[in-house]
Structure formats: structure tokens, C-alpha cells
Write a protein that holds these residues in place. Structure first.
Motif, mmCIF file in Angstrom:
data_model
loop_
_atom_site.group_PDB
_atom_site.id
_atom_site.type_symbol
_atom_site.label_atom_id
_atom_site.label_comp_id
_atom_site.label_asym_id
_atom_site.label_seq_id
_atom_site.Cartn_x
_atom_site.Cartn_y
_atom_site.Cartn_z
ATOM 1 N N MET A 68 3.309 12.303 -3.716
ATOM 2 C CA MET A 68 1.752 10.940 -2.152
ATOM 3 C C MET A 68 2.986 9.925 -3.522
ATOM 4 S SD MET A 68 -0.790 12.983 -1.065
ATOM 5 C CE MET A 68 -0.730 11.934 0.519
ATOM 6 N N ALA A 69 2.396 9.793 -4.748
ATOM 7 C CA ALA A 69 2.131 8.185 -5.133
ATOM 8 C C ALA A 69 3.769 7.782 -5.565
ATOM 9 C CB ALA A 69 2.344 8.638 -6.554
ATOM 10 N N GLU A 70 5.130 8.442 -5.782
ATOM 11 C CA GLU A 70 6.316 8.162 -5.628
ATOM 12 C C GLU A 70 6.623 7.585 -4.297
ATOM 13 O OE1 GLU A 70 8.241 11.240 -6.665
ATOM 14 O OE2 GLU A 70 7.891 11.413 -8.795
ATOM 15 N N GLU A 71 6.043 7.928 -3.218
ATOM 16 C CA GLU A 71 5.775 7.336 -2.258
ATOM 17 C C GLU A 71 5.939 6.512 -1.546
ATOM 18 O OE1 GLU A 71 5.489 10.370 1.235
ATOM 19 O OE2 GLU A 71 6.401 12.162 0.412
ATOM 20 N N ALA A 72 4.205 6.287 -1.747
ATOM 21 C CA ALA A 72 4.001 4.340 -1.791
ATOM 22 C C ALA A 72 4.660 4.351 -2.515
ATOM 23 C CB ALA A 72 2.198 5.264 -2.734
ATOM 24 N N ILE A 126 0.294 -2.915 -5.534
ATOM 25 C CA ILE A 126 -0.426 -2.460 -6.488
ATOM 26 C C ILE A 126 -1.381 -0.965 -4.698
ATOM 27 C CG2 ILE A 126 -3.301 -1.798 -7.403
ATOM 28 C CD1 ILE A 126 -2.040 -4.523 -8.847
ATOM 29 N N VAL A 127 -1.302 -0.109 -5.581
ATOM 30 C CA VAL A 127 -1.139 0.906 -4.153
ATOM 31 C C VAL A 127 -2.263 1.879 -5.060
ATOM 32 C CG1 VAL A 127 -0.575 1.937 -2.282
ATOM 33 C CG2 VAL A 127 0.403 0.467 -3.416
ATOM 34 N N ALA A 128 -3.328 2.668 -4.560
ATOM 35 C CA ALA A 128 -4.718 4.074 -4.536
ATOM 36 C C ALA A 128 -3.804 4.786 -3.974
ATOM 37 C CB ALA A 128 -5.761 3.386 -4.139
ATOM 38 N N CYS A 158 -14.149 6.452 -1.906
ATOM 39 C CA CYS A 158 -12.766 5.210 -1.079
ATOM 40 C C CYS A 158 -13.500 4.238 -0.792
ATOM 41 C CB CYS A 158 -12.660 5.802 0.052
ATOM 42 S SG CYS A 158 -11.261 7.548 -0.219
ATOM 43 N N SER A 159 -14.650 3.898 -0.114
ATOM 44 C CA SER A 159 -15.637 3.054 0.136
ATOM 45 C C SER A 159 -15.690 2.228 -1.273
ATOM 46 C CB SER A 159 -16.781 3.174 0.540
ATOM 47 O OG SER A 159 -17.354 3.337 0.172
#
Length: 59
Positions: free
Chosen positions: A1-5, A13-15, A39-40
Motif C-alpha cells: 500500500m505504501a508503494e502505491e501511495a 508526504i502521504v500517511a 486518524c483524526s
């Protein structure tokens, strides 16, 4: 998932937030704070540390 993001947002910057266990969504549906709460809070935490990094880079 991290590689796709990373591939989808190469200049950002993506979490990536995932449930560590398959039953996390089920537990949260019963009213327990498993994913939504953290998440919030993530946006405020990231904003704080990104601002610190920006200030250090400017110095």
C-alpha cells in the motif's frame, strides 16, 4: 500500500494507515476507538512536525 501511495503522490508526504488485524473494523463498529480516533489526531500531529521541519530548513 505504501508503494502505491508513493507512486501516486511522488511529490507529497502521504500517511498510510492500515488496521493491524482483520478484526479492527469489526471492533470499531461496536463503538471502540480503534482506527478513527488515531486518524483524526494524525493531521494535527503531522502539521506540527512538518512545521518544525520547515522552520529548521529555513534556519
Amino acid at each position: 500500500m505504501a508503494e502505491e501511495a508513493a507512486a501516486q503522490y511522488p511529490n507529497d508526504i502521504v500517511a498510510v494507515i492500515v488496521a493491524a488485524a482483520d478484526y479492527a473494523l469489526y471492533v470499531e463498529s461496536k463503538g471502540y476507538d480503534v482506527i478513527s480516533g488515531p486518524c483524526s489526531e494524525l493531521n494535527a500531529i503531522l502539521s506540527k512536525y512538518i512545521q518544525i521541519a520547515i522552520e529548521e530548513l529555513r534556519a
